[in-house]
Structure formats: structure tokens, C-alpha cells
Scaffold this active site. Structure first.
Site, mmCIF file in Angstrom:
data_model
loop_
_atom_site.group_PDB
_atom_site.id
_atom_site.type_symbol
_atom_site.label_atom_id
_atom_site.label_comp_id
_atom_site.label_asym_id
_atom_site.label_seq_id
_atom_site.Cartn_x
_atom_site.Cartn_y
_atom_site.Cartn_z
ATOM 1 N N CYS A 173 40.587 33.894 40.269
ATOM 2 C CA CYS A 173 41.636 34.609 40.999
ATOM 3 C C CYS A 173 42.113 35.833 40.206
ATOM 4 O O CYS A 173 41.718 36.060 39.077
ATOM 5 C CB CYS A 173 42.811 33.675 41.258
ATOM 6 S SG CYS A 173 43.672 33.181 39.755
ATOM 7 N N ALA A 202 43.620 35.107 36.903
ATOM 8 C CA ALA A 202 42.593 34.786 35.898
ATOM 9 C C ALA A 202 42.035 36.063 35.284
ATOM 10 O O ALA A 202 41.820 36.141 34.073
ATOM 11 C CB ALA A 202 41.465 33.976 36.533
ATOM 12 N N ARG A 245 37.862 28.619 26.225
ATOM 13 C CA ARG A 245 36.475 29.044 26.416
ATOM 14 C C ARG A 245 35.952 29.882 25.253
ATOM 15 O O ARG A 245 34.928 30.512 25.353
ATOM 16 C CB ARG A 245 36.347 29.815 27.701
ATOM 17 C CG ARG A 245 37.156 31.079 27.635
ATOM 18 C CD ARG A 245 36.931 31.968 28.804
ATOM 19 N NE ARG A 245 37.549 33.225 28.485
ATOM 20 C CZ ARG A 245 37.289 34.349 29.081
ATOM 21 N NH1 ARG A 245 36.445 34.380 30.048
ATOM 22 N NH2 ARG A 245 37.890 35.448 28.724
ATOM 23 N N HIS A 287 41.716 42.533 36.749
ATOM 24 C CA HIS A 287 41.292 43.487 35.706
ATOM 25 C C HIS A 287 42.035 44.810 35.904
ATOM 26 O O HIS A 287 42.561 45.384 34.953
ATOM 27 C CB HIS A 287 39.793 43.801 35.817
ATOM 28 C CG HIS A 287 38.892 42.619 35.677
ATOM 29 N ND1 HIS A 287 37.702 42.530 36.344
ATOM 30 C CD2 HIS A 287 39.003 41.490 34.941
ATOM 31 C CE1 HIS A 287 37.101 41.407 36.022
ATOM 32 N NE2 HIS A 287 37.874 40.744 35.169
HETATM 33 FE FE1 CFM Z 1 33.322 41.578 32.185
HETATM 34 FE FE2 CFM Z 1 34.518 39.737 33.394
HETATM 35 FE FE3 CFM Z 1 33.732 39.515 30.846
HETATM 36 FE FE4 CFM Z 1 31.927 39.703 32.763
HETATM 37 FE FE5 CFM Z 1 32.115 37.081 32.969
HETATM 38 FE FE6 CFM Z 1 34.682 37.043 33.588
HETATM 39 FE FE7 CFM Z 1 33.931 36.839 31.038
HETATM 40 MO MO1 CFM Z 1 33.508 34.872 32.718
HETATM 41 S S1 CFM Z 1 32.908 40.868 34.186
HETATM 42 S S2 CFM Z 1 31.911 40.558 30.868
HETATM 43 S S3 CFM Z 1 30.345 38.450 33.344
HETATM 44 S S4 CFM Z 1 35.255 40.704 31.742
HETATM 45 S S5 CFM Z 1 33.096 36.135 34.600
HETATM 46 S S6 CFM Z 1 35.954 38.475 34.506
HETATM 47 S S7 CFM Z 1 35.478 35.829 32.058
HETATM 48 S S8 CFM Z 1 32.102 35.851 31.235
HETATM 49 S S9 CFM Z 1 34.256 38.089 29.306
#
Ligand code: CFM
Length: 554
Positions: free
Chosen positions: A73, A76, A107, A207
Site C-alpha cells: 500500500c 508501505a 526485512r 514513494h
Molecule cells: Fe525500488 Fe521499491 Fe526498492 Fe524496488 Fe522492491 Fe519495494 Fe524494495 Mo520490495 S521499486 S528497488 S523492486 S524501492 S518491492 S517499493 S521494498 S524490494 S528496496
């Protein structure tokens, strides 16, 4: 009924002559027509034209209700992803305890508290206002003030950030005025985010909201120009599994100074000072391109796309940084570092590759890793059959050239676009127009990202916002050697007898970035795709009869 719910895999499909269009048609045929129409536009068979153009993919749209997706979401994306990895901001979740608990950073975003003098690290804590029925009915602002006060009394942090969850938006608590009041009272930086979970269609909205908030409340607060000749920021690197540590090691070795990272292994002071860097390097375009764009408009810092996933990509990115600065000393140093690091990587790859060559992978991750990790699989001689993002936008698939063609829908219009102007005193173009043109003429790209699809082979299936049912079908039809996704997908995929590599948390492995990370990845993938344990798996639903169902209407 049993007939309707029959798996596609029970129909005769052989692995060698699979036509992806045919596979797509079969999967779509199982959906009600309206759903099929929508999903068809998000399920695209890749074809790259000579000009690098690819088919159009529909992305960043609402998930069809009833389909089990992989997305998170808005909250998140804002709290968990962008702000979470900053160790010295106390991040308070204003909401019921579940939101805070599930976004507790178990994580493995790593951080190094020793690298800032006060040693603050709040990442191991979970701060929440723990809203109860009473606050939902009578309002939660009082409890939020108490929480901020309590956090301050206990920890004396430099900054506190407040994150709104769904109920906060629904009952109308004004987190921003509470933050202003407490900032005044306590004399530290306190700011809030209206990142209610339901905003937008995925964490991507979060974001954007996080980028806006950091830019408004933090960037530009400290103008001190710190030491260092080649001063850059690394944007969109979140130090999962220690990736940022490996990248920092390489920068140090090359003599490149990292002013700030957004936001792996980061601190609030670094954000405040980040506008003094001379170049922004973007890893994850999806999550942070807004900060880069705003910093360029306001302060004149240009940005480039880099990728430190994959040894070749790492070398290429270092060369690009050196080329930007254009100093022979740096260019030579970067070459020296690459020459020093690569032999070990190449030896590891040569050792593993006979066992990984030709294996087939599928990747469905977030908004950038489904692209970046194809580099590492390419180095291992593995083929990416299918890939997709959970929440990437069309530009992450097709490249930023399609930005003018993207229609802004109501869900995106909901998210604030800041109007940014040149800072009258501090705007300073880091590179002259002539030098920029000279670089561009030699093929150097500023402010660009080519996206995932132009780098994928024709015939690969590119699928946006993959659903659990589609996952099952792809696995049954193609039986890939490896599936890459996250914890929500992991166990069902494994029950099919297919290994799953988590690319969000790395399954407690990593780092995978840079040179040393590539070596780790090669060995881990070798172990996974060559383990015989998967052959012995028999899913419960294959052993016992299952319940069958069919759609009641279309
Ligand atoms: Fe960018 Fe992300 Fe990330 Fe990502 Fe991801 Fe993510 Fe992540 Mo999970 S687009 S690289 S591929 S910020 S889904 S919202 S949390 S791994 S650090």
C-alpha cells in the site's frame, strides 16, 4: 464445474513449442471478458523495434478486485521503503498497531550507526500510536502528540516523522498541524506524511509522497560543502542485505565521495546536505526519480541512471560516473578498480556457469529489481522467460521516452505534484551546456532510463501486477528453474517444486550488489537451481482432490 476450473497445465502443452501468444490467450480465456480485456493490456509479449520501441503495456492501474496481487500500500511505500532505512529519524506510525507491526523493518535494511557521531539507530524499533476504537471515534491527534512527546523524552532524536495509515485519513486527523506544533515545542525537525494506505493504486504513491516530504522538510537545510573531489548522491538504494555497504566500498576505493544515499545506510543530516553533491545517481528509478528531478530544478544537480546489480553493470556505472566528471585521474582509478575486482568475479562465474547455463528464470518484483536482476542471470547464462513489476509505471517498462504519452488518471492526480522553482541563491548548474552537449553527443544519457522491455528478448512475457492465479499457471506451464518474487509468493511457488529466490529481502542472504555481491549471487543461484530437493515436492493439492469453482458471472 470441475471442467471449468481445470488447470491449463492439464492441457497438452509441450515445453519446446510454446507460443507465448498462445499461452497468454489460454490464460486470458479463463477470465470473465471484462477482466480479460483489462489483464490483456498488462500481459504483453515483448518485441523490440529497431528504434528501441516496445509494445505498450498498461501499468500503474488498479488491481482487479478479487485477483490476489503482490502489491503493498501507499503507507508501505512511504514509511517502509523510502523513509524506513534512515536510522536516526524516529518513524511513528499513526494508526492501529498492525500497520506498524507489519512494516517493522525485519526485512533487513541494514545500517551502520558507527558512521555518524551520535550513533543513533532507531531502525530496530517499531513506533506506533496504537490507535484504539476511542481514537477512531473521537480523533487521534491528542494521542499522536503524546507519542511524539514520549519518543522525544526517551530518545532525544534529531527528527521525528509521522506516517498516516488508512483510518487517519478517514477520520480526518491533521497530522501536519500536530507535527508543526510539536516541532515548535520541541525544537527538532518533525514532519508528517499523508500516506494513507488507500492512496493511489500501490506503494508507488507512497514513494512520491515520501519524496515530496523529504524535499520539503529536509533537503537544503545544510549548505556546508564537505570534502571530496567527486561528490555524488546514490538515489534509490535501500541497503537490503548490505548492498549499500558493498557499493560504498567500491566508491571509496575509486575515490568517489558519497554525500548522501536515499536511503540505505542514511542519516537525516546527509539528506539535509545532499543538494551540495555534483551528481545524482539513480538505482531504483521508480521510487526516487522525483527527488532527482526536483533537486535538478531547484539546485542544478543533474542525474543519471546507474545500476550496481551485476558485475558488468557495476563496471559500466562506475565508468559513467567517471565520464561525467571527465577527469583523467578518476577515469584511470575506476579502470584500475575494475581490473582489480573483475578477475575474482569472472573466476566465480566461470566455475558456476556450466551448471546454470540455459536455466530459465521468472522475475516478478517491485518496480526495478525485475529489470536489474536480469543482469546477473545473464552473467550466469540463464534466460528470463518472463518478468514484470508489481507497481512500476510505463516508463519503468518502456523507458522515459513514453512519459509524454502517459495519461494521468484520477488515482495519480490524487498525489501532490510539488511546484519547484530555481533557488534564487543556491541554484548552480554543475555542468556547462557545452560540456553537457559534448557528453550527449558521445552517447552519454542524462535524465534518462530506457526501461526493462528494450533489454528483454522478443517473445519474453512482460506481465504487470501478476496475480497468484497467473503465477500458478505460468509455473505449471513452463516449469521454470527459478522463480523470483517475495515472501507472499514464496511458499506456494515452492509447493509446486520450484525454488523461489526472494529479491526483496534476499532470504537473509546478500549483498548481491557490486562485485562481491555478484559472487554471492552466483553461488546462491547455483545452489538453488541445482538442488535436487525440489523434485521430491508434491503439493497438497496434487495429492488430494481439490475444491473446484467457476466464475458465477462475467
Ligand atoms: Fe525500488 Fe521499491 Fe526498492 Fe524496488 Fe522492491 Fe519495494 Fe524494495 Mo520490495 S521499486 S528497488 S523492486 S524501492 S518491492 S517499493 S521494498 S524490494 S528496496
Amino acid at each position: 464445474m470441475a471442467e471449468a476450473a481445470k488447470d491449463l497445465s492439464t492441457e497438452k502443452v509441450t515445453l519446446d513449442n510454446l507460443d507465448p501468444e498462445e499461452v497468454k490467450a489460454r490464460i486470458m480465456a479463463k477470465y470473465p471478458p471484462k477482466v480479460a480485456r483489462k489483464r490483456s493490456k498488462q500481459f504483453v509479449i515483448n518485441k523490440v523495434g529497431e528504434d528501441g520501441k516496445t509494445p505498450v503495456i498498461n501499468a500503474n492501474v488498479r488491481t482487479v478486485p478479487g485477483l490476489m496481487g503482490q502489491r503493498g500500500c501507499c503507507y508501505a511505500g512511504c514509511k517502509g521503503v523510502v523513509l524506513g532505512p534512515t536510522r536516526d529519524i524516529i518513524n511513528i506510525t499513526h494508526g492501529p498497531i498492525g500497520c506498524g507491526f507489519y512494516s517493522w523493518l525485519t526485512r533487513r535494511n541494514q545500517t551502520d550507526p558507527e558512521s555518524t557521531p551520535d550513533g543513533h539507530n532507531f531502525m530496530t524499533y517499531c513506533f506506533s500510536t496504537d490507535m484504539q476504537d476511542e481514537e477512531i471515534i473521537f480523533g487521534g491527534e491528542k494521542k499522536l502528540k503524546q507519542a511524539i512527546q514520549e519518543a522525544y523524552d526517551n530518545f532525544k532524536p534529531k527528527a521525528i516523522a509521522v506516517f498516516s495509515t488508512c483510518p487517519v485519513g478517514l477520520i480526518g486527523d491533521d497530522v501536519h498541524s500536530v507535527c508543526r506544533e510539536m516541532k515548535e515545542k520541541l525544537g527538532i525537525n518533525i514532519f508528517g506524511f499523508s500516506c494513507e494506505g488507500y492512496k493511489g493504486v500501490s506503494q508507488s504513491a507512497g514513494h512520491h509522497i515520501a519524496n515530496n516530504g523529504i524535499f520539503k522538510h529536509v533537503v537544503g537545510l545544510d549548505d556546508t560543502i564537505k570534502e571530496g573531489k567527486y561528490r555524488i548522491n546514490l538515489l534509490g538504494e535501500y541497503n537490503i542485505g548490505g548492498d549499500a555497504f558493498e557499493i560504498e566500498r567500491i566508491f571509496d576505493k575509486c575515490g568517489i565521495t558519497q554525500v548522501a544515499a536515499y536511503s540505505g545506510n542514511s542519516s537525516i543530516d546527509a539528506f539535509a546536505n545532499s543538494h551540495t553533491a555534483d551528481l545524482n545517481c539513480i538505482m531504483c528509478h521508480r521510487s526516487i526519480n522525483y527527488v532527482a528531478e526536483m533537486m535538478e530544478t531547484k539546485f542544478g544537480v543533474p542525474w543519471i541512471k546507474v545500476n550496481f546489480i551485476g558485475a558488468e553493470a557495476t563496471a559500466k556505472s562506475l565508468r559513467k560516473i567517471a565520464q561525467y566528471f571527465g577527469e583523467q585521474e578518476l577515469i584511470d582509478k575506476v579502470e584500475e578498480v575494475i581490473a582489480e575486482e573483475l578477475p575474482e568475479v569472472e573466476a566465480a562465474c566461470a566455475e558456476v556457469r556450466p551448471r546454470t547455463e540455459g536455466k530459465r528464470a521468472m522475475l516478478f518484483v517491485g518496480g526495478s529489481r525485475a529489470h536489474h536482476y536480469q543482469e546477473l542471470f545473464g552473467e550466469l547464462g540463464m534466460k528470463t522467460l518472463s518478468a514484470g513489476y508489481e507497481f512500476g509505471h510505463r516508463d519503468d517498462y518502456e523507458g522515459r521516452k513514453v512519459l509524454p504519452d502517459i495519461k494521468v488518471d484520477a488515482d495519480s492526480r490524487n498525489i501532490e505534484e510539488l511546484t519547484i522553482e530555481k533557488d534564487p541563491e543556491r541554484f548552480n548548474p554543475r555542468i556547462s551546456e557545452e560540456r553537457k552537449a559534448e557528453l550527449e553527443n558521445s552517447g552519454f544519457e542524462f535524465n534518462d532510463y530506457d526501461g526493462m522491455m528494450p533489454e528483454m528478448p522478443d517473445g519474453a512475457m512482460v506481465i504487470d501486477d501478476l496475480s497468484q492465479w497467473e503465477t500458478d499457471q505460468l509455473i505449471k506451464i513452463f516449469k521454470p528453474d527459478l522463480f523470483c518474487a517475495g515472501i507472499k509468493e514464496k511458499y506456494t511457488v515452492q509447493k509446486h517444486g520450484i525454488p523461489l529466490k526472494q529479491l526483496h529481502s534476499y532470504d537473509y542472504g546478500g549483498p548481491y550488489a557490486g562485485f562481491k555481491g555478484a559472487i554471492n549471487f552466483y553461488h546462491e543461484i547455483d545452489r538453488m537451481v541445482n538442488s535436487r530437493v525440489w523434485e521430491y515436492m508434491k503439493a497438497p493439492w496434487d495429492k488430494n482432490p481439490e475444491l473446484a469453482a467457476t466464475y458465477a458471472c462475467d
